[in-house]
Design an enzyme around this catalytic site. Structure first.
Site, PDB file in Angstrom:
ATOM      1  N   ASP A 172       0.960  -1.361  -0.079  1.00  0.00           N
ATOM      2  CA  ASP A 172       0.235   0.237   0.085  1.00  0.00           C
ATOM      3  C   ASP A 172       0.967   1.663   0.481  1.00  0.00           C
ATOM      4  OD1 ASP A 172      -3.157  -0.736   0.813  1.00  0.00           O
ATOM      5  OD2 ASP A 172      -1.077  -1.737   1.848  1.00  0.00           O
ATOM      6  N   PHE A 224      -6.684 -12.326   1.036  1.00  0.00           N
ATOM      7  CA  PHE A 224      -6.738 -11.514   2.300  1.00  0.00           C
ATOM      8  C   PHE A 224      -7.985 -10.776   2.173  1.00  0.00           C
ATOM      9  CE2 PHE A 224      -5.170  -8.382   5.505  1.00  0.00           C
ATOM     10  CZ  PHE A 224      -5.634  -8.634   5.774  1.00  0.00           C
ATOM     11  N   THR A 265      -7.158  -0.339  -2.258  1.00  0.00           N
ATOM     12  CA  THR A 265      -6.335  -1.431  -1.770  1.00  0.00           C
ATOM     13  C   THR A 265      -6.162  -2.379  -0.474  1.00  0.00           C
ATOM     14  OG1 THR A 265      -4.337  -0.073  -1.240  1.00  0.00           O
ATOM     15  CG2 THR A 265      -4.702  -0.358  -3.364  1.00  0.00           C
ATOM     16  N   ASP A 293      -0.553  -3.887  -4.387  1.00  0.00           N
ATOM     17  CA  ASP A 293      -1.458  -3.109  -4.407  1.00  0.00           C
ATOM     18  C   ASP A 293      -0.850  -1.840  -5.398  1.00  0.00           C
ATOM     19  OD1 ASP A 293      -2.727  -4.032  -2.224  1.00  0.00           O
ATOM     20  OD2 ASP A 293      -1.469  -3.481  -0.779  1.00  0.00           O
ATOM     21  N   ASN A 336      -3.712  -4.459   7.035  1.00  0.00           N
ATOM     22  CA  ASN A 336      -2.187  -5.188   7.213  1.00  0.00           C
ATOM     23  C   ASN A 336      -2.263  -5.229   8.743  1.00  0.00           C
ATOM     24  OD1 ASN A 336      -1.727  -6.072   4.731  1.00  0.00           O
ATOM     25  ND2 ASN A 336      -1.692  -3.897   3.241  1.00  0.00           N
TER      26      ASN A 336
END
Length: 313
Positions: free
Chosen positions: A15, A165, A124, A241, A39
């Site tokens: 990201d 994820f 993202t 991302d 994350n």
């Protein structure tokens, strides 16, 4: 005329690099950054967005933190991938400015309302904030040009056998976004696993020598370690991302399909799976542009070229 963009992210090494790439690209005007939990925890992803923007000297970009957890589930984080801070590796500055005194959804809505042109939404991380925006502000759908998502897969998952994820963290939110009727672009694992940065590429970026390029190399030094596990079969680290930003800059680097995509929210083994109607079996019209392949060398060249933007700072 540059493209107005908002970035909803959960920094996260990749990201952070997507954010750095966007702000090195005059084709893009970044109107705001909002953060999602994913994350790392919501507090850490917000802090990380502020730290990256502080590194870049971009205190002018408004930032706001989004929903603290998924719509209907408890939060899952990927600290095993991104470390305790979410951006382990380089010595990044502490935030040099404060976030906006509003929620991420409120900031996104404000940017859309005030824009005289439709805005591209890049997401993202988990799609919680975007789902909340779409459901709470239906009158603003017309102000969204497209939603470019890093998430999902046609084939294999990376968090469960079936699920990627970002989608797995909040599948209900993802289903809302995919069925919104808005133009969608999906950068799933099929393409992002091909967007690998190799050890030699990291050294190429480090050799650019400016502080931002060095920080990117140090982010990748940490990020590549997780991806050395034999089970992945990678040669380097997949830069998931930044594919979203690269798509906006050079879509010709990508091979895509137009397909219908749904998100499984209840399956015993498949929660969070993006169900892509690859063979058009359902008769449903396509609702997404699905990225399938990338010119990896052109992608690395683009990143290296844009990191030189920071030489003049």
């Amino acid at each position: 005329m540059s493209l107005p963009v908002v970035l909803d992210c959960d920094p996260g090494h990749d990201d952070a690099i997507a954010l750095i790439l966007a702000l090195a690209s005059p084709e893009i005007t970044l109107k705001a950054v909002t953060t999602s939990a994913g994350n790392q925890t919501p507090e850490k992803t917000l802090r990380n967005a502020l730290r990256i923007l502080t590194l870049l000297g971009r205190h002018d970009i408004p930032v706001a933190g989004g929903a603290p957890k998924p719509l209907m589930r408890q939060l899952i984080i990927a600290d095993n991938v991104h470390g305790e801070s979410g951006l382990d590796g380089p010595q990044l500055p502490e935030p040099g400015f404060a976030p906006q005194p509003c929620t991420g959804v409120e900031l996104l809505a404000r940017v859309l309302k005030e824009s005289d042109r439709p805005v591209t939404v890049v997401a993202t991380g988990p799609l919680t904030n975007i789902a909340l925006l779409l459901t709470s502000h239906p009158q603003l759908h017309q102000k969204i040009a497209q939603i470019v998502i890093m998430g999902g897969a046609v084939m294999l998952g990376n968090w469960t056998p079936a699920a990627e994820f970002n989608i797995y963290v909040d599948p209900e939110a993802a289903e809302i976004v995919f069925q919104s009727g808005l133009p969608l672009v999906m950068a799933g694992l099929d393409v992002t696993h091909k967007a690998q940065i190799l050890a030699a590429d990291i050294e190429r970026l480090r050799a650019i020598g400016n502080p931002v390029a060095v920080a990117v190399a140090e982010l990748l030094d940490f990020f590549i370690e997780y991806h050395k596990q034999e089970k992945w079969g990678f040669q380097g680290a997949p830069l998931h991302d930044p594919c979203t930003i690269a798509w906006l800059l050079k879509p010709e680097m990508f091979t895509t399909l137009q397909r219908w995509v749904g998100v499984e929210t209840q399956g015993k083994y498949t929660q969070g799976m993006t169900v892509v109607d690859y063979y058009s079996l359902t008769g449903k019209p396509a609702n997404a542009t699905v990225m399938m392949d990338i010119d990896r060398q052109a992608f690395v060249d683009l990143l290296a070229e844009r990191l030189r933007f920071y030489d003049a700072r």
